[in-house]
Design a protein around this motif. Structure first.
Motif, PDB file in Angstrom:
ATOM      1  N   ARG A 220      19.772   2.267   3.102  1.00 38.49           N
ATOM      2  CA  ARG A 220      19.958   2.220   4.549  1.00 38.49           C
ATOM      3  C   ARG A 220      20.025   0.769   5.034  1.00 38.49           C
ATOM      4  O   ARG A 220      19.104  -0.023   4.788  1.00 38.49           O
ATOM      5  N   PRO A 221      21.074   0.379   5.749  1.00 34.63           N
ATOM      6  CA  PRO A 221      21.216  -1.014   6.180  1.00 34.63           C
ATOM      7  C   PRO A 221      20.058  -1.526   7.015  1.00 34.63           C
ATOM      8  O   PRO A 221      19.640  -2.682   6.853  1.00 34.63           O
ATOM      9  N   GLU A 222      19.516  -0.690   7.908  1.00 33.87           N
ATOM     10  CA  GLU A 222      18.427  -1.160   8.763  1.00 33.87           C
ATOM     11  C   GLU A 222      17.207  -1.582   7.947  1.00 33.87           C
ATOM     12  O   GLU A 222      16.526  -2.573   8.278  1.00 33.87           O
ATOM     13  N   ILE A 223      16.919  -0.852   6.865  1.00 34.91           N
ATOM     14  CA  ILE A 223      15.791  -1.213   6.009  1.00 34.91           C
ATOM     15  C   ILE A 223      16.083  -2.513   5.268  1.00 34.91           C
ATOM     16  O   ILE A 223      15.217  -3.401   5.167  1.00 34.91           O
ATOM     17  N   LYS A 224      17.292  -2.649   4.769  1.00 35.74           N
ATOM     18  CA  LYS A 224      17.652  -3.870   4.052  1.00 35.74           C
ATOM     19  C   LYS A 224      17.670  -5.079   4.991  1.00 35.74           C
ATOM     20  O   LYS A 224      17.317  -6.198   4.593  1.00 35.74           O
ATOM     21  N   ILE A 225      18.075  -4.862   6.236  1.00 37.39           N
ATOM     22  CA  ILE A 225      18.046  -5.957   7.218  1.00 37.39           C
ATOM     23  C   ILE A 225      16.609  -6.402   7.460  1.00 37.39           C
ATOM     24  O   ILE A 225      16.311  -7.606   7.501  1.00 37.39           O
ATOM     25  N   LEU A 294       6.661 -14.263  10.462  1.00 33.85           N
ATOM     26  CA  LEU A 294       6.613 -13.486   9.228  1.00 33.85           C
ATOM     27  C   LEU A 294       5.861 -12.181   9.448  1.00 33.85           C
ATOM     28  O   LEU A 294       6.302 -11.110   8.995  1.00 33.85           O
ATOM     29  N   ALA A 295       4.735 -12.246  10.144  1.00 41.46           N
ATOM     30  CA  ALA A 295       3.972 -11.029  10.431  1.00 41.46           C
ATOM     31  C   ALA A 295       4.791 -10.067  11.287  1.00 41.46           C
ATOM     32  O   ALA A 295       4.766  -8.847  11.071  1.00 41.46           O
ATOM     33  N   ALA A 296       5.517 -10.607  12.260  1.00 42.85           N
ATOM     34  CA  ALA A 296       6.366  -9.760  13.104  1.00 42.85           C
ATOM     35  C   ALA A 296       7.453  -9.088  12.282  1.00 42.85           C
ATOM     36  O   ALA A 296       7.770  -7.904  12.484  1.00 42.85           O
ATOM     37  N   ALA A 297       8.042  -9.818  11.332  1.00 42.86           N
ATOM     38  CA  ALA A 297       9.082  -9.237  10.473  1.00 42.86           C
ATOM     39  C   ALA A 297       8.517  -8.122   9.604  1.00 42.86           C
ATOM     40  O   ALA A 297       9.175  -7.105   9.360  1.00 42.86           O
ATOM     41  N   GLU A 298       7.274  -8.291   9.114  1.00 41.49           N
ATOM     42  CA  GLU A 298       6.646  -7.241   8.314  1.00 41.49           C
ATOM     43  C   GLU A 298       6.385  -5.987   9.144  1.00 41.49           C
ATOM     44  O   GLU A 298       6.583  -4.862   8.680  1.00 41.49           O
ATOM     45  N   HIS A 299       5.955  -6.173  10.393  1.00 41.21           N
ATOM     46  CA  HIS A 299       5.759  -5.018  11.278  1.00 41.21           C
ATOM     47  C   HIS A 299       7.099  -4.352  11.603  1.00 41.21           C
ATOM     48  O   HIS A 299       7.167  -3.124  11.744  1.00 41.21           O
ATOM     49  N   GLU A 300       8.145  -5.158  11.717  1.00 40.92           N
ATOM     50  CA  GLU A 300       9.471  -4.585  11.976  1.00 40.92           C
ATOM     51  C   GLU A 300       9.913  -3.705  10.819  1.00 40.92           C
ATOM     52  O   GLU A 300      10.518  -2.649  11.023  1.00 40.92           O
ATOM     53  N   LEU A 301       9.607  -4.115   9.596  1.00 35.65           N
ATOM     54  CA  LEU A 301       9.947  -3.291   8.436  1.00 35.65           C
ATOM     55  C   LEU A 301       9.187  -1.974   8.477  1.00 35.65           C
ATOM     56  O   LEU A 301       9.754  -0.907   8.186  1.00 35.65           O
ATOM     57  N   GLU A 302       7.902  -2.016   8.840  1.00 35.68           N
ATOM     58  CA  GLU A 302       7.126  -0.786   8.956  1.00 35.68           C
ATOM     59  C   GLU A 302       7.738   0.144   9.994  1.00 35.68           C
ATOM     60  O   GLU A 302       7.870   1.356   9.771  1.00 35.68           O
ATOM     61  N   ARG A 303       8.097  -0.419  11.142  1.00 36.50           N
ATOM     62  CA  ARG A 303       8.705   0.405  12.196  1.00 36.50           C
ATOM     63  C   ARG A 303      10.047   0.972  11.744  1.00 36.50           C
ATOM     64  O   ARG A 303      10.346   2.154  11.980  1.00 36.50           O
ATOM     65  N   GLU A 387      25.504  10.951   5.942  1.00 31.02           N
ATOM     66  CA  GLU A 387      25.876   9.803   5.121  1.00 31.02           C
ATOM     67  C   GLU A 387      25.596   8.500   5.847  1.00 31.02           C
ATOM     68  O   GLU A 387      25.127   7.525   5.253  1.00 31.02           O
ATOM     69  N   ALA A 388      25.883   8.472   7.151  1.00 29.70           N
ATOM     70  CA  ALA A 388      25.620   7.260   7.927  1.00 29.70           C
ATOM     71  C   ALA A 388      24.130   6.962   7.994  1.00 29.70           C
ATOM     72  O   ALA A 388      23.712   5.801   7.959  1.00 29.70           O
ATOM     73  N   VAL A 389      23.310   7.987   8.089  1.00 30.23           N
ATOM     74  CA  VAL A 389      21.858   7.795   8.152  1.00 30.23           C
ATOM     75  C   VAL A 389      21.330   7.295   6.815  1.00 30.23           C
ATOM     76  O   VAL A 389      20.544   6.341   6.757  1.00 30.23           O
ATOM     77  N   VAL A 390      21.754   7.921   5.720  1.00 25.39           N
ATOM     78  CA  VAL A 390      21.275   7.518   4.392  1.00 25.39           C
ATOM     79  C   VAL A 390      21.791   6.132   4.035  1.00 25.39           C
ATOM     80  O   VAL A 390      21.081   5.322   3.430  1.00 25.39           O
ATOM     81  N   GLY A 391      23.043   5.853   4.412  1.00 19.55           N
ATOM     82  CA  GLY A 391      23.583   4.522   4.178  1.00 19.55           C
ATOM     83  C   GLY A 391      24.345   4.356   2.892  1.00 19.55           C
ATOM     84  O   GLY A 391      24.551   3.227   2.431  1.00 19.55           O
ATOM     85  N   THR A 392      24.776   5.468   2.296  1.00 18.45           N
ATOM     86  CA  THR A 392      25.552   5.384   1.060  1.00 18.45           C
ATOM     87  C   THR A 392      26.428   6.616   0.929  1.00 18.45           C
ATOM     88  O   THR A 392      26.237   7.610   1.639  1.00 18.45           O
ATOM     89  N   ASP A 393      27.394   6.546   0.011  1.00 17.88           N
ATOM     90  CA  ASP A 393      28.298   7.660  -0.238  1.00 17.88           C
ATOM     91  C   ASP A 393      27.551   8.760  -0.979  1.00 17.88           C
ATOM     92  O   ASP A 393      27.050   8.561  -2.085  1.00 17.88           O
ATOM     93  N   LEU A 394      27.454   9.930  -0.369  1.00 17.33           N
ATOM     94  CA  LEU A 394      26.786  11.079  -0.984  1.00 17.33           C
ATOM     95  C   LEU A 394      27.768  11.979  -1.708  1.00 17.33           C
ATOM     96  O   LEU A 394      27.429  13.100  -2.094  1.00 17.33           O
TER      97      LEU A 394
END
Length: 406
Positions: A220-225, A294-303, A387-394
């Motif tokens: 998923r792109p959002e997680i990788k971002i 850095l702490a804010a970025a870690e919380h963003e990943l959790e969210r 597919e858009a939610v998962v972020g890859t070709d299913l």
């Protein structure tokens, strides 16, 4: 454009020509170029000066007339490499944003394609029902002529037929709207002719929830971002800490005295550096800022993880619900409605049912067939959204690869 158009053709054209996708990829290319810039050493500094005028008498070789110096900062602390790592992480985030743009545009294009196919199917169904209604009206008119029906029955059939003619105009408007949408997504003139969609068969084998979770977390792109932002902030924290250590600058200077015959009378060498320890508040604040980011970025990943799981659950449930509707209408409701219509038709012809019962059964069958066709389009659209939610070709649709990071 041919009279028919396939989903694979639409997907290929969208990936190649859609302006939003091309814009996002250009931004990624620009971000990659930033990495080289950040990793580079500071530019070599060259300076020179020459006497313009002297208004006093001086002894020979007492003053310099020309000075040339060359100075180069040496990044022994590796700050440039940390800046390059931060830029590389930013480039990854921008690439994933480009991939998100691709996924969203593809989902829109596929959903529009399925809606267009559904509109054509609804148009065909509407016209088939119109023929059926006119046959019903003709039967009732024949019965009226022999005194077996009243005048209201053929009129009721004509009214129902007129309603279908009105519905046809609404369907044609939907066809036009979806054609415009697809043309825009393919970066074509909105008024350009577009072929009728071909019949599409999906390979709709939905993976178990845990497999879907793993695929989403990995793609998923959002997680990788969010992960790339953490890497970027870590590099910036390291840079803030190294800013306490100055990088030296090596300087070589050549001087020529006023009465010298040589090109260079003397050559000097030196070193210079900043003194950050004299401004501790500035650099301590920079370190604190980097830690907070850095702490804010870690919380963003959790969210992002939590929101992504919610989106996946909703998408999977939507697919399962739409699949249930498709199966229910195809296997049960539409066949039952058709049986009810045929039974009422036979009962009407034998005088055992009223015209109202027959026309009602016909209307119910028409609605069930239309709803069943709509559920098919909604099901395919739900697969595209998954597919858009998962972020890859299913591997649900004819394959056309999206951009992969190099």
């Amino acid at each position: 454009m041919s009279s028919r158009i396939s989903l694979l053709e639409v997907t290929s054209i969208v990936l190649a020509n859609n302006p939003a996708i091309q814009q996002a990829l250009r931004k990624w290319n620009a971000a990659k170029a930033r990495v080289t810039q950040e990793a580079a050493w500071d530019d070599l500094r060259v300076s020179g000066s020459s006497r313009a005028a002297r208004f006093v008498d001086v002894a020979p070789n007492a003053f310099t007339d020309q000075v040339v110096s060359v100075e180069q900062a040496i990044p022994i602390t590796g700050k440039n490499l940390l800046r390059a790592r931060a830029a590389a992480a930013d480039a990854v985030a921008i690439f994933e944003q480009a991939r998100r743009e691709q996924l969203d545009v593809l989902a829109k294009a596929r959903s529009s394609y399925f809606r267009l196919a559904n509109a054509y199917a609804q148009l065909e169904l509407n016209r088939k029902n119109l023929v059926s209604l006119r046959q019903i009206a003709e039967v009732s008119r024949s019965r009226y002529e022999v005194g077996k029906a009243n005048a209201a029955e053929p009129l009721a059939g004509e009214v129902e037929a007129s309603k279908l003619l009105e519905s046809e105009q609404d369907i044609l408007r939907k066809i036009s709207a979806e054609q415009s949408q697809l043309n825009v997504l393919m970066n074509r003139d909105a008024f350009a002719p577009l072929g009728q969609p071909e019949q599409t068969e999906t390979r709709a084998v939905i993976a178990p929830t845990e497999n879907a979770r793993a695929l989403m977390i990995a793609n998923r792109p959002e997680i990788k971002i969010a992960q790339a932002k953490i890497d970027m902030e870590r590099s910036r924290l390291g840079l803030a800490r190294r800013n306490w250590i100055p990088d030296p600058a090596i300087k070589v200077e050549a001087q020529r005295y006023n009465a010298s015959a040589q090109a260079a009378s003397e050559v000097d060498a030196g070193v210079s550096f900043t003194v950050p320890w004299m401004n501790p508040a500035k650099y301590s604040a920079a370190v604190r800022e980097a830690k907070e980011n850095l702490a804010a970025a870690e919380h963003e990943l959790e969210r992002t993880d939590a929101e992504s799981l919610g989106a996946l659950r909703d998408a999977l449930q939507k697919v399962h619900t739409m699949k249930h509707h498709v199966d229910l209408f195809r296997d049960k409701l539409v066949p039952q409605g058709r049986q009810a219509f045929e039974a009422n038709q036979f009962a009407y012809e034998t005088g055992k049912a009223s015209f109202l019962e027959w026309i009602t059964a016909q209307r119910n069958l028409r609605d069930l067939e239309a709803m069943g066709q709509q559920h098919v389009a909604d099901y395919y659209a739900a697969l595209a959204e998954l597919e858009a939610v998962v972020g890859t070709d299913l591997n649900l649709f004819p394959t056309t690869k999206t951009k992969e990071r190099k």
